[in-house]
Each structure stands twice: as structure tokens, then as C-alpha cells.
Design a protein around this motif. Structure first.
Motif, PDB file in Angstrom:
ATOM      1  N   TYR A 122      -5.313   2.074  -3.278  1.00  0.00           N
ATOM      2  CA  TYR A 122      -4.191   2.839  -2.749  1.00  0.00           C
ATOM      3  C   TYR A 122      -3.994   4.104  -3.582  1.00  0.00           C
ATOM      4  O   TYR A 122      -3.994   4.042  -4.813  1.00  0.00           O
ATOM      5  N   TYR A 159      -1.787   7.075  -5.346  1.00  0.00           N
ATOM      6  CA  TYR A 159      -0.538   6.949  -6.083  1.00  0.00           C
ATOM      7  C   TYR A 159       0.686   7.023  -5.176  1.00  0.00           C
ATOM      8  O   TYR A 159       1.616   6.228  -5.318  1.00  0.00           O
ATOM      9  N   PHE A 160       0.723   7.968  -4.232  1.00  0.00           N
ATOM     10  CA  PHE A 160       1.913   8.131  -3.405  1.00  0.00           C
ATOM     11  C   PHE A 160       2.180   6.880  -2.562  1.00  0.00           C
ATOM     12  O   PHE A 160       3.332   6.522  -2.317  1.00  0.00           O
ATOM     13  N   VAL A 161       1.136   6.174  -2.136  1.00  0.00           N
ATOM     14  CA  VAL A 161       1.316   4.938  -1.373  1.00  0.00           C
ATOM     15  C   VAL A 161       1.848   3.843  -2.298  1.00  0.00           C
ATOM     16  O   VAL A 161       2.780   3.116  -1.937  1.00  0.00           O
ATOM     17  N   ARG A 218       3.591   4.240  -4.928  1.00  0.00           N
ATOM     18  CA  ARG A 218       4.981   4.594  -5.223  1.00  0.00           C
ATOM     19  C   ARG A 218       5.910   4.132  -4.103  1.00  0.00           C
ATOM     20  O   ARG A 218       6.959   3.537  -4.335  1.00  0.00           O
ATOM     21  N   GLN A 219       5.523   4.381  -2.848  1.00  0.00           N
ATOM     22  CA  GLN A 219       6.350   3.973  -1.720  1.00  0.00           C
ATOM     23  C   GLN A 219       6.388   2.450  -1.582  1.00  0.00           C
ATOM     24  O   GLN A 219       7.437   1.876  -1.302  1.00  0.00           O
ATOM     25  N   LEU A 220       5.248   1.794  -1.785  1.00  0.00           N
ATOM     26  CA  LEU A 220       5.223   0.333  -1.736  1.00  0.00           C
ATOM     27  C   LEU A 220       6.114  -0.253  -2.823  1.00  0.00           C
ATOM     28  O   LEU A 220       6.808  -1.250  -2.608  1.00  0.00           O
ATOM     29  N   GLU A 265       8.798   1.145  -4.089  1.00  0.00           N
ATOM     30  CA  GLU A 265      10.192   1.346  -3.670  1.00  0.00           C
ATOM     31  C   GLU A 265      10.619   0.260  -2.688  1.00  0.00           C
ATOM     32  O   GLU A 265      11.759  -0.194  -2.723  1.00  0.00           O
ATOM     33  N   LEU A 266       9.706  -0.165  -1.824  1.00  0.00           N
ATOM     34  CA  LEU A 266      10.027  -1.179  -0.819  1.00  0.00           C
ATOM     35  C   LEU A 266       9.888  -2.611  -1.328  1.00  0.00           C
ATOM     36  O   LEU A 266      10.668  -3.478  -0.960  1.00  0.00           O
ATOM     37  N   HIS A 267       8.878  -2.869  -2.161  1.00  0.00           N
ATOM     38  CA  HIS A 267       8.534  -4.244  -2.506  1.00  0.00           C
ATOM     39  C   HIS A 267       8.297  -4.470  -3.996  1.00  0.00           C
ATOM     40  O   HIS A 267       7.779  -5.523  -4.371  1.00  0.00           O
TER      41      HIS A 267
END
Length: 129
Positions: free
Chosen positions: A9, A11-13, A15-17, A19-21
């Protein structure tokens, strides 16, 4: 860790994952070095996915993989997930063996899961409360 090579993945993915999980991620360390991880996404519908699971080459065969999977499954149980899914590259015998040991079973095959020439088998672990 370089275990996923071109499928890692960005880095930006991550980071978003996170934030969610992020509270559901499991990491194993040895002497301050990351030995492995399980990225878990737990949905509100009783379904969870292991989005990423890897053990560094130098840490394999020492129980980290099984411990990571068992800890991640325990998180899913506490979150009241009823089933946990994971994908595995066909022919990855060591991953299949480990997943089978902790209770995963094969449910499907997708020939282009990650795009052309990137097939994956889908496995599920049913959690009974």
C-alpha cells in the motif's frame, strides 16, 4: 517491510486505512524492529477483513505469524465480528497452512483480484460467539 513488493500500500492509503481502522492493527516487534503486522478492517455488518498480513523474512518460523493472526482474530471477536475474510495468492503454501491452522477455509477464487495476472483465493474464518 518489503514483503508485499509491488503490491504494498502507498503511504497515503495506509494513512487513510489507519484513520479508519488503526485501532485494529496488530504489530509484532523484536528488539525494536517490526517483525510483522496484520491490518484489520472491521465493518459494522459483522464482517472483518485482513487487508494485509506479513512477517519479515528474518522472523519467519518463530511463531510471529500465528501469534499475529490469533491476536487479530481476538480483536475481531471482541468487536463481535461474525466472519473474517483474507485473500491469499494461489500457491502460497506457507500462508495457506497457517490460515488453515487458525481456522480459515477456502470460499472463492478470483482470477484478477488485484488486476491482470494477480489472482487470489478468498478464505473465511467463521467466529461463533
Amino acid at each position: 517491510m518489503a514483503e508485499f513488493e509491488h503490491l504494498a500500500y502507498p503511504y497515503f492509503v495506509l494513512r487513510q486505512l489507519f484513520e479508519l481502522h488503526g485501532a485494529n492493527w496488530t504489530v509484532a516487534e523484536d528488539g525494536g524492529e517490526v517483525c510483522g503486522y496484520v491490518l484489520t478492517a472491521i465493518g459494522g455488518d459483522g464482517t472483518a477483513w485482513f487487508l494485509g498480513f506479513a512477517v519479515a523474512a528474518g522472523c519467519r518460523g518463530r511463531g510471529y505469524g500465528r501469534a499475529l493472526l490469533e491476536a487479530a482474530l481476538a480483536q475481531c471477536r471482541r468487536a463481535r465480528a461474525e466472519q473474517v475474510f483474507v485473500t491469499v495468492k494461489p500457491g502460497n503454501r506457507s500462508a495457506y497452512h497457517l490460515y488453515k491452522e487458525v481456522g480459515f477455509v477456502w470460499v472463492d477464487h478470483e482470477g484478477t483480484y488485484f488486476g491482470p495476472d494477480e489472482p487470489r483465493d478468498v478464505l473465511v474464518h467463521k467466529i461463533y460467539h
